[in-house]
Enzyme design. Structure first.
Site, short mmCIF file in Angstrom:
data_model
loop_
_atom_site.label_atom_id
_atom_site.label_comp_id
_atom_site.label_asym_id
_atom_site.label_seq_id
_atom_site.Cartn_x
_atom_site.Cartn_y
_atom_site.Cartn_z
N LYS A 218 0.75 -1.19 0.05
CA LYS A 218 -0.01 -0.12 -0.03
C LYS A 218 0.85 1.31 -0.14
O LYS A 218 0.37 2.53 -0.33
CB LYS A 218 -1.10 0.09 1.39
CG LYS A 218 -0.45 0.54 2.41
CD LYS A 218 -1.42 0.70 3.71
CE LYS A 218 -0.92 1.16 4.76
NZ LYS A 218 -0.20 0.31 5.68
N GLU B 116 7.11 -6.09 7.94
CA GLU B 116 6.29 -5.44 6.79
C GLU B 116 6.67 -4.05 6.64
O GLU B 116 5.60 -3.02 6.49
CB GLU B 116 4.76 -5.48 7.37
CG GLU B 116 4.23 -6.81 7.58
CD GLU B 116 2.95 -6.98 8.61
OE1 GLU B 116 2.33 -5.76 8.79
OE2 GLU B 116 2.39 -7.73 8.78
N TYR C 228 3.40 6.65 0.37
CA TYR C 228 2.04 7.20 0.53
C TYR C 228 1.92 8.41 -0.65
O TYR C 228 1.28 9.46 -0.01
CB TYR C 228 1.80 7.27 1.84
CG TYR C 228 1.98 6.23 2.61
CD1 TYR C 228 1.09 4.99 2.50
CD2 TYR C 228 3.28 5.91 3.41
CE1 TYR C 228 1.48 3.87 3.33
CE2 TYR C 228 3.47 4.96 4.09
CZ TYR C 228 2.56 3.73 4.02
OH TYR C 228 2.95 2.65 4.80
N HIS D 260 1.94 -3.81 14.67
CA HIS D 260 2.24 -2.83 13.99
C HIS D 260 2.26 -1.75 14.60
O HIS D 260 1.09 -1.17 15.10
CB HIS D 260 1.52 -2.57 12.60
CG HIS D 260 2.09 -1.69 11.61
ND1 HIS D 260 2.42 -0.46 11.96
CD2 HIS D 260 2.20 -1.90 10.25
CE1 HIS D 260 2.88 0.19 10.80
NE2 HIS D 260 2.88 -0.47 9.85
C1 LIG Z 1 0.68 0.37 6.28
C2 LIG Z 1 1.16 -0.66 6.82
C3 LIG Z 1 2.53 -1.38 6.86
C4 LIG Z 1 3.51 -0.45 6.17
O1 LIG Z 1 3.93 0.43 7.11
P1 LIG Z 1 5.36 1.43 6.94
O2 LIG Z 1 5.09 2.49 8.08
O3 LIG Z 1 5.33 2.02 5.65
O4 LIG Z 1 6.34 0.79 7.23
C5 LIG Z 1 2.95 -2.53 7.39
N1 LIG Z 1 1.91 -3.48 7.84
C6 LIG Z 1 0.55 -3.27 7.91
C7 LIG Z 1 -0.31 -4.25 8.38
C8 LIG Z 1 0.23 -1.79 7.38
O5 LIG Z 1 -1.04 -1.64 7.32
#
Ligand SMILES: *Cc1c(COP(=O)(O)O)cnc(C)c1O
Length: 435
Positions: free
Chosen positions: A81, A279, A410, A209
């Site tokens: 994303k 992630e 983003y 996260h």
């Molecule tokens: C958005 C998101 C990420 C990525 O986050 P960053 O801050 O760009 O590293 C990872 N895992 C999940 C579940 C997310 O929603």
């Protein structure tokens, strides 16, 4: 397949420079920008109406090396994303990352690049039934959950899935935290685990996260501790959890002081073997993309309002409804560099503005004060302000180009078509590593 479509768009002069020496990444970027602007200025007005990106795939490779150095035991699953440009995804696939997808479309994009479904984590704890069906048919079997209803749906639609229980975590100082929307609190973790057991589902690990743009390593430490606790609950239930997913949230400015703390926390809490994955999104994408926009209009304040502090205003062809949503979402302060036309052979687009129209404005504009501007996007909405205030070392005119670094995260994925402005962007690729 070669990852280097790059120089299709660039002039022969750059190609020969590329062949003959190894420019530093900054230099290569400048050459690419200069060359493309020269090319655009030969085009029709409509052709050059859109901003463009330069993506340096070499920078992606450098980020990957930095990742492997900082967190060598942690396998990254890039969060699509953040930036779903297929060329970036292909580059990451070749570097060997996995992929964190949250929707059918993201899974489809990654699968269409030939990525094996076993490298995809469907990291959305609140999925539609249709998305689960899609994942099952595609062979994407690793997914997350954080509530009872999700388990019931999983039982019906993708019962053989390997499940990560997403627990609550939060870095209050993150740019955007997710703690309010996702993550099971510890006090319900046990009931979720026993429900999963009763439904004969397969819990293989824990994820969290801490929020995007995290800066506090203690948030990771706390979450890793909590994950260890929930691992224990799952083991007592009879599961055999083996995966710890530490999520995203990594950013350049905090990476080097964060990673030793995160590694130590993992080693403390998980002395025995677990597979650790993460992630990251922003970490891989942000620094690889540079956006070049063009000044399409300018409003100069009369001397009187200028003396009362009103700034001259620039209007550019991209704004907060386009690639600059971070100005609002993350309160990011943008600081563009003015493309230096003197260096290129290009002509200014609006010749009449090349010289100030009369003596009086000339004198106003020649004071250093007058090179202060606010910068606005193209829409008719007044929140569409990209830079509140910025001082350049010279006057900025209609037709000038502004260069924004670090525009890979983003930006492309959040752009809208509000007010009829096109949100599909031209992306040119360079590779400062493989020449
Ligand atoms: C958005 C998101 C990420 C990525 O986050 P960053 O801050 O760009 O590293 C990872 N895992 C999940 C579940 C997310 O929603």
């Amino acid at each position: 397949m070669s990852l280097l479509p790059p120089f299709r768009e660039l002039s022969d002069s750059i190609k020969s420079i590329q062949d003959s020496w190894f420019p530093c990444p900054e230099k290569l970027l400048d050459l690419a920008i200069e060359s493309h602007i020269a090319h655009l200025e030969e085009e029709s007005l409509l052709e050059r109406d859109d901003p463009f990106f330069i993506a340096d795939l070499g920078q992606v490779a450098r980020q990957h090396r930095a990742w492997k150095q900082g967190l060598p035991e942690v396998q990254p699953y890039y969060a699509v994303k953040c930036n779903s440009d297929p060329t970036l995804l292909k580059c990451l696939a070749d570097l060997g990352t996995g992929f964190d997808c949250a929707s059918v479309e993201e899974m489809r994009t990654v699968l269409s690049l030939g990525v094996n479904p076993s490298r995809i984590l469907f990291a959305n704890p609140c999925k539609s039934a249709a998305a689960m069906d899609f994942a099952r048919r595609a062979g994407v079997m690793l997914t997350t959950f954080d509530n009872i209803d999700e388990l019931e749906k999983i039982k019906v639609h993708i019962q053989d899935a390997a499940l990560l229980l997403r627990i609550h975590a939060n870095d209050d100082s993150a740019l955007i935290s997710f703690g309010e929307k996702f993550g099971a609190h510890l006090n319900i973790a046990e009931s979720l685990i026993s429900r999963a057991w009763n439904l004969q589902l397969n819990v293989v690990g824990i994820s969290f996260h801490v929020g995007t743009g995290a800066s506090n390593p203690q948030a990771f430490c706390q979450a890793i501790k909590d994950a260890r606790h929930v691992f224990g609950l799952a083991e007592r239930q009879g599961f055999n959890p083996a995966i710890l997913d530490i999520g995203g949230g990594f950013q350049d400015s905090h990476f080097s002081h964060m990673t030793p703390v995160v590694r130590a926390a993992i080693q403390n809490e998980f002395p025995s073997q677990v597979a650790v994955i993460a992630e990251p999104g922003r970490f891989y994408a942000r620094s690889a993309y540079t956006l070049v926009s063009q000044v399409i209009a300018r409003r100069r304040q009369l001397q009187k309002s200028a003396s009362m502090g009103a700034l001259n205003m620039l209007y550019q062809n991209d704004g907060v409804y386009g690639n600059f949503m971070n100005v609002i979402m993350e309160k990011e302060v943008m600081a563009p560099r003015l493309f230096s036309r003197e260096k290129s052979k290009g002509r200014p687009l609006v010749k009449t503005l090349k010289k100030p129209d009369n003596e009086r404005t000339t004198s106003t504009l020649s004071t250093p004060e007058s090179h202060r501007y606010s910068i606005w996007g193209p829409t008719c909405d007044s929140i569409d302000c990209v830079v509140r205030e910025m001082t350049f070392d010279r006057e900025v005119r209609v037709g000038d180009w502004l260069i924004y670094r670090n525009m890979g995260a983003y930006t492309l994925t959040t752009a809208t078509q509000f007010n009829g402005f096109n949100c599909s962007r031209k992306i040119l690729y360079v590779n400062s590593e493989s020449i």
